[in-house]
Write a protein that holds these residues in place. Structure first.
Motif, PDB file in Angstrom:
ATOM      1  N   LEU A   1       0.829  -1.200   0.000  1.00  0.00           N
ATOM      2  CA  LEU A   1       0.000   0.000   0.000  1.00  0.00           C
ATOM      3  C   LEU A   1       0.867   1.256   0.000  1.00  0.00           C
ATOM      4  O   LEU A   1       1.987   1.251   0.506  1.00  0.00           O
ATOM      5  CB  LEU A   1      -0.888   0.021   1.248  1.00  0.00           C
ATOM      6  CG  LEU A   1      -1.773  -1.201   1.479  1.00  0.00           C
ATOM      7  CD1 LEU A   1      -2.580  -1.028   2.756  1.00  0.00           C
ATOM      8  CD2 LEU A   1      -2.679  -1.452   0.281  1.00  0.00           C
ATOM      9  N   THR A   2       0.325   2.305  -0.545  1.00  0.00           N
ATOM     10  CA  THR A   2       0.914   3.630  -0.390  1.00  0.00           C
ATOM     11  C   THR A   2      -0.068   4.499   0.378  1.00  0.00           C
ATOM     12  O   THR A   2      -1.240   4.574   0.025  1.00  0.00           O
ATOM     13  CB  THR A   2       1.218   4.268  -1.756  1.00  0.00           C
ATOM     14  OG1 THR A   2       2.106   3.425  -2.467  1.00  0.00           O
ATOM     15  CG2 THR A   2       1.864   5.634  -1.585  1.00  0.00           C
ATOM     16  N   LEU A   3       0.425   5.122   1.446  1.00  0.00           N
ATOM     17  CA  LEU A   3      -0.379   6.052   2.246  1.00  0.00           C
ATOM     18  C   LEU A   3       0.238   7.428   2.087  1.00  0.00           C
ATOM     19  O   LEU A   3       1.435   7.602   2.344  1.00  0.00           O
ATOM     20  CB  LEU A   3      -0.356   5.668   3.722  1.00  0.00           C
ATOM     21  CG  LEU A   3      -1.013   4.349   4.163  1.00  0.00           C
ATOM     22  CD1 LEU A   3      -0.138   3.157   3.851  1.00  0.00           C
ATOM     23  CD2 LEU A   3      -1.310   4.394   5.659  1.00  0.00           C
ATOM     24  N   THR A   4      -0.557   8.386   1.665  1.00  0.00           N
ATOM     25  CA  THR A   4      -0.022   9.723   1.439  1.00  0.00           C
ATOM     26  C   THR A   4      -0.850  10.761   2.170  1.00  0.00           C
ATOM     27  O   THR A   4      -2.044  10.901   1.906  1.00  0.00           O
ATOM     28  CB  THR A   4      -0.011  10.047  -0.074  1.00  0.00           C
ATOM     29  OG1 THR A   4       0.633   8.999  -0.778  1.00  0.00           O
ATOM     30  CG2 THR A   4       0.716  11.360  -0.332  1.00  0.00           C
ATOM     31  N   GLY A   5      -0.208  11.428   3.115  1.00  0.00           N
ATOM     32  CA  GLY A   5      -0.838  12.567   3.746  1.00  0.00           C
ATOM     33  C   GLY A   5      -0.541  13.804   2.924  1.00  0.00           C
ATOM     34  O   GLY A   5       0.557  13.950   2.404  1.00  0.00           O
ATOM     35  N   PHE A   6      -1.522  14.681   2.785  1.00  0.00           N
ATOM     36  CA  PHE A   6      -1.251  15.875   1.986  1.00  0.00           C
ATOM     37  C   PHE A   6      -2.050  17.057   2.518  1.00  0.00           C
ATOM     38  O   PHE A   6      -3.056  16.901   3.204  1.00  0.00           O
ATOM     39  CB  PHE A   6      -1.585  15.624   0.509  1.00  0.00           C
ATOM     40  CG  PHE A   6      -3.049  15.685   0.177  1.00  0.00           C
ATOM     41  CD1 PHE A   6      -3.905  14.649   0.540  1.00  0.00           C
ATOM     42  CD2 PHE A   6      -3.592  16.788  -0.479  1.00  0.00           C
ATOM     43  CE1 PHE A   6      -5.263  14.703   0.252  1.00  0.00           C
ATOM     44  CE2 PHE A   6      -4.951  16.849  -0.774  1.00  0.00           C
ATOM     45  CZ  PHE A   6      -5.781  15.805  -0.414  1.00  0.00           C
TER      46      PHE A   6
ATOM     47  N   HIS B   1       7.148  16.338   4.523  1.00  0.00           N
ATOM     48  CA  HIS B   1       7.416  15.670   3.244  1.00  0.00           C
ATOM     49  C   HIS B   1       8.353  14.469   3.387  1.00  0.00           C
ATOM     50  O   HIS B   1       8.995  14.057   2.413  1.00  0.00           O
ATOM     51  CB  HIS B   1       7.953  16.647   2.194  1.00  0.00           C
ATOM     52  CG  HIS B   1       6.995  17.749   1.853  1.00  0.00           C
ATOM     53  ND1 HIS B   1       5.782  17.519   1.260  1.00  0.00           N
ATOM     54  CD2 HIS B   1       7.048  19.083   2.081  1.00  0.00           C
ATOM     55  CE1 HIS B   1       5.129  18.661   1.121  1.00  0.00           C
ATOM     56  NE2 HIS B   1       5.877  19.628   1.607  1.00  0.00           N
TER      57      HIS B   1
ATOM     58  N   ALA C   1       0.687  12.101   9.619  1.00  0.00           N
ATOM     59  CA  ALA C   1       1.014  11.937   8.196  1.00  0.00           C
ATOM     60  C   ALA C   1       0.384  13.033   7.352  1.00  0.00           C
ATOM     61  O   ALA C   1       0.899  13.379   6.280  1.00  0.00           O
ATOM     62  CB  ALA C   1       0.560  10.569   7.696  1.00  0.00           C
ATOM     63  N   ILE C   2      -0.728  13.573   7.831  1.00  0.00           N
ATOM     64  CA  ILE C   2      -1.339  14.712   7.126  1.00  0.00           C
ATOM     65  C   ILE C   2      -0.579  15.986   7.467  1.00  0.00           C
ATOM     66  O   ILE C   2      -0.142  16.721   6.587  1.00  0.00           O
ATOM     67  CB  ILE C   2      -2.812  14.869   7.514  1.00  0.00           C
ATOM     68  CG1 ILE C   2      -3.584  13.594   7.190  1.00  0.00           C
ATOM     69  CG2 ILE C   2      -3.423  16.071   6.792  1.00  0.00           C
ATOM     70  CD1 ILE C   2      -5.044  13.657   7.591  1.00  0.00           C
TER      71      ILE C   2
ATOM     72  N   ARG D   1       2.613  15.768   5.875  1.00  0.00           N
ATOM     73  CA  ARG D   1       2.569  15.365   4.454  1.00  0.00           C
ATOM     74  C   ARG D   1       3.538  14.214   4.180  1.00  0.00           C
ATOM     75  O   ARG D   1       4.388  14.287   3.276  1.00  0.00           O
ATOM     76  CB  ARG D   1       2.919  16.526   3.517  1.00  0.00           C
ATOM     77  CG  ARG D   1       1.915  17.626   3.547  1.00  0.00           C
ATOM     78  CD  ARG D   1       2.167  18.618   4.656  1.00  0.00           C
ATOM     79  NE  ARG D   1       2.430  19.938   4.126  1.00  0.00           N
ATOM     80  CZ  ARG D   1       2.747  20.984   4.869  1.00  0.00           C
ATOM     81  NH1 ARG D   1       2.849  20.860   6.183  1.00  0.00           N
ATOM     82  NH2 ARG D   1       2.977  22.136   4.288  1.00  0.00           N
ATOM     83  N   LEU D   2       3.412  13.170   4.963  1.00  0.00           N
ATOM     84  CA  LEU D   2       4.286  12.009   4.816  1.00  0.00           C
ATOM     85  C   LEU D   2       3.751  11.073   3.737  1.00  0.00           C
ATOM     86  O   LEU D   2       2.554  11.005   3.492  1.00  0.00           O
ATOM     87  CB  LEU D   2       4.368  11.245   6.132  1.00  0.00           C
ATOM     88  CG  LEU D   2       4.782  12.040   7.366  1.00  0.00           C
ATOM     89  CD1 LEU D   2       4.804  11.144   8.599  1.00  0.00           C
ATOM     90  CD2 LEU D   2       6.147  12.695   7.154  1.00  0.00           C
ATOM     91  N   THR D   3       4.649  10.351   3.138  1.00  0.00           N
ATOM     92  CA  THR D   3       4.274   9.233   2.283  1.00  0.00           C
ATOM     93  C   THR D   3       4.814   7.963   2.910  1.00  0.00           C
ATOM     94  O   THR D   3       6.002   7.888   3.249  1.00  0.00           O
ATOM     95  CB  THR D   3       4.845   9.399   0.861  1.00  0.00           C
ATOM     96  OG1 THR D   3       4.362  10.609   0.305  1.00  0.00           O
ATOM     97  CG2 THR D   3       4.410   8.245  -0.026  1.00  0.00           C
ATOM     98  N   LEU D   4       3.949   6.975   3.078  1.00  0.00           N
ATOM     99  CA  LEU D   4       4.336   5.664   3.605  1.00  0.00           C
ATOM    100  C   LEU D   4       4.123   4.658   2.484  1.00  0.00           C
ATOM    101  O   LEU D   4       3.013   4.564   1.945  1.00  0.00           O
ATOM    102  CB  LEU D   4       3.469   5.269   4.797  1.00  0.00           C
ATOM    103  CG  LEU D   4       3.576   6.075   6.101  1.00  0.00           C
ATOM    104  CD1 LEU D   4       2.852   7.395   6.018  1.00  0.00           C
ATOM    105  CD2 LEU D   4       3.027   5.267   7.267  1.00  0.00           C
ATOM    106  N   THR D   5       5.143   3.915   2.158  1.00  0.00           N
ATOM    107  CA  THR D   5       5.018   2.962   1.056  1.00  0.00           C
ATOM    108  C   THR D   5       5.470   1.592   1.497  1.00  0.00           C
ATOM    109  O   THR D   5       6.628   1.404   1.876  1.00  0.00           O
ATOM    110  CB  THR D   5       5.860   3.415  -0.157  1.00  0.00           C
ATOM    111  OG1 THR D   5       5.538   4.766  -0.472  1.00  0.00           O
ATOM    112  CG2 THR D   5       5.588   2.533  -1.367  1.00  0.00           C
TER     113      THR D   5
END
Lengths: 339, 339
Positions: A272-277, B241, B267-268, B271-275
């Motif tokens: 999975l990819t989890l992306t907070g933005f 980021h 993560a919001i 603005r992290l991305t977890l993969t």
């Protein structure tokens, strides 16, 4: 004509805001310099971050201390007086930042200050699906999750401002779209008015079972506005190579502390990819978004709905309406008359 | 010459594997058809997934039932006999899949079957930093996290096979690299032999304080091999980021259940991305990796270390060594003589 402004009176305890959180103070109108305009504010955008401004946590929003006037992520209104050649009295406009007061002074060349036409869409829509909230939904669904016709998309807080917009952008891309909302009235609206394929009522249905029923092949994209147990249920139902877009966790904005998140082992197993933005990081795309969204709106592919709390003195109730999930669609506070 | 194979005798309870988990069975050598070769196995790769094959969870690895022969992610050995023009008796080779037996039959054109040279690097290294484990580290650090000279990189299980490789690839990209490992001997090895900038001993140091000390400006990339409390501490220290690469959670492979993960609100905000990823999804890049890794190895920029458990009858101990964190570098089981 005086200016009425929303000043913080005291920082709140966790939970709903009391009436004495804010004081409405009378101030003189700001002087108008060359290049400026004065806008009388008609609607103010109320966001999850509005509550967050009053909490002592993270760097999600600017904090507002007692004695300071609140600011927010958007307003629409009408030009009272202009000393900028682009604007004249009577023009309608939307701005993506706004001081919370009945009249605001803006530089005429403020980035993303947009002329709007109440004949094309109601003024409220320019703070909703055609404004920052629609932009946030579009960035997450289109640019980050890259939802397409191959995907089954799940959207939480589907009757909320961002969720209702996110699902509609996913539908416009051809995806199968399942919403989650609280109560049959909201679910009916999400299905019948917004055109989601299904909407799960988390107040009366077993969320995991309903997800399994409506997404029998699993979820490819989850657009998260809520966190918590719904996030966990979505996480459990993700397909291999699924994308989770983390946009908001509205249940966490009332200062009541953090529950743990999902164990991330499944993120490896399922890649999975989890992306907070945050939408502001992508603001250069706003003009592109506006053109696309206005086009879809005029084709009838995007619907707008707002929950409007009336009166600047009731603005704490507007925030409470949002944090308690009473709103359908975009939460606004109306502080000026629509002509 | 008979073939000795590792057959599952019974599925284990959570915790270390008992000696009766496997039975070593004698089998006739497989017949050699045109295009095939027989390889005598010298080293077998022992992976986190080896333990997972015996647990009833997820789809991370193929399950192996009682009565079946185990298989794994790699082996090196020597050609006994060949009926394929590319291979002749005496050649050394590495394969990325292998049945757990003293002799295996392979098709001579098996993808990623690689000729290896024990004069360039020890045979063990071709199952470590030059093999799938190095590939896994490289994919995560280079292709997914895109570590660069601007980054402060944190790697957990830094003395383990993947972690030690991941940190070295990050160093090769110019990043500042902080490891986390258990015990002063491992930490010393990580700093002095592998060239990490620092290594935190989670057994004697406060992890959060040590991260704050060694990454005073925060973590840009976290390469996670462990999950749990170290993952949480890393999560808390991530920069805006930041990228979290989820490669493994070795603490969770012994069937002892799942702890919750971090609350994803951060993560919001950040603005992290977890993969999460599995190297096999990227296998088309393996030849590119091999060329790069062999080049870096010959320049002295990559170091290899293995922990070798000797004897096919001790292979359960090899798995226990890995799951209990006793290994430094790649865990192997030697089941054949090095010439």
């Amino acid at each position: 004509m005086n200016n009425r402004a929303v000043q913080v009176n005291r920082l709140p305890e966790p939970g709903p805001l009391a009436a004495d959180t804010f004081t409405i103070v009378e101030q003189p109108l700001p002087p108008l310099n060359d290049g400026d305009l004065l806008m009388r504010v008609i609607y103010l955008s109320i966001d999850a971050g509005s509550r967050g401004q009053l909490d002592d946590r993270g760097d999600y929003v600017i904090k507002t201390a007692p004695g300071q006037v609140m600011s927010g992520s958007g307003a629409v209104g009408q030009v009272l007086e202009s000393r900028h050649p682009r604007w004249k009295a009577g023009d309608y406009l939307a701005t993506t930042v706004s001081r919370w007061s009945s009249v605001v002074r803006l530089k005429g060349d403020t980035p993303l200050l947009t002329r709007i036409d109440p004949k094309v869409a109601p003024l409220e829509a320019y703070l909703g699906i055609l404004g920052m909230v629609g932009f946030t939904a579009w960035v997450g669904m289109t640019n980050i999750a890259r939802a397409s016709a191959k995907d089954c998309v799940l959207v939480s807080a589907a009757a909320g401002a961002t969720g209702s917009a996110a699902g509609q952008f996913a539908k416009a891309s051809g995806a199968r779209v399942i919403g989650i909302a609280g109560g049959s009235a909201k679910c009916q609206w999400v299905e019948q008015e917004l055109g989601f394929d299904q909407c799960i009522d988390y107040k009366s249905e077993d969320i995991a079972a309903a997800i399994a029923k409506h997404c029998p092949t699993g979820i490819d994209v989850y657009y998260d506005n809520v966190g918590g147990t719904i996030q966990q249920a979505a996480f459990d139902a993700m397909n291999t190579h699924g994308r989770l877009v983390l946009c908001g966790m509205v249940g966490q904005y009332s200062g009541e502390g953090e529950a743990p998140g999902p164990n991330l082992m499944a993120a490896i197993i399922k890649r999975l990819t989890l992306t907070g933005f945050l939408a502001n990081d992508h603001i250069a795309l706003f003009p592109e978004f506006q053109a696309i969204a206005l086009d879809l709106y005029q084709q009838g592919k995007l619907k707008h709905q707002a929950t409007v709390t009336k009166g600047i003195e009731n603005i704490h109730e507007a925030i409470n309406s949002l944090t308690s999930g009473k709103n359908t669609g975009k939460q606004l506070c109306q502080i000026g008359e629509v002509d």
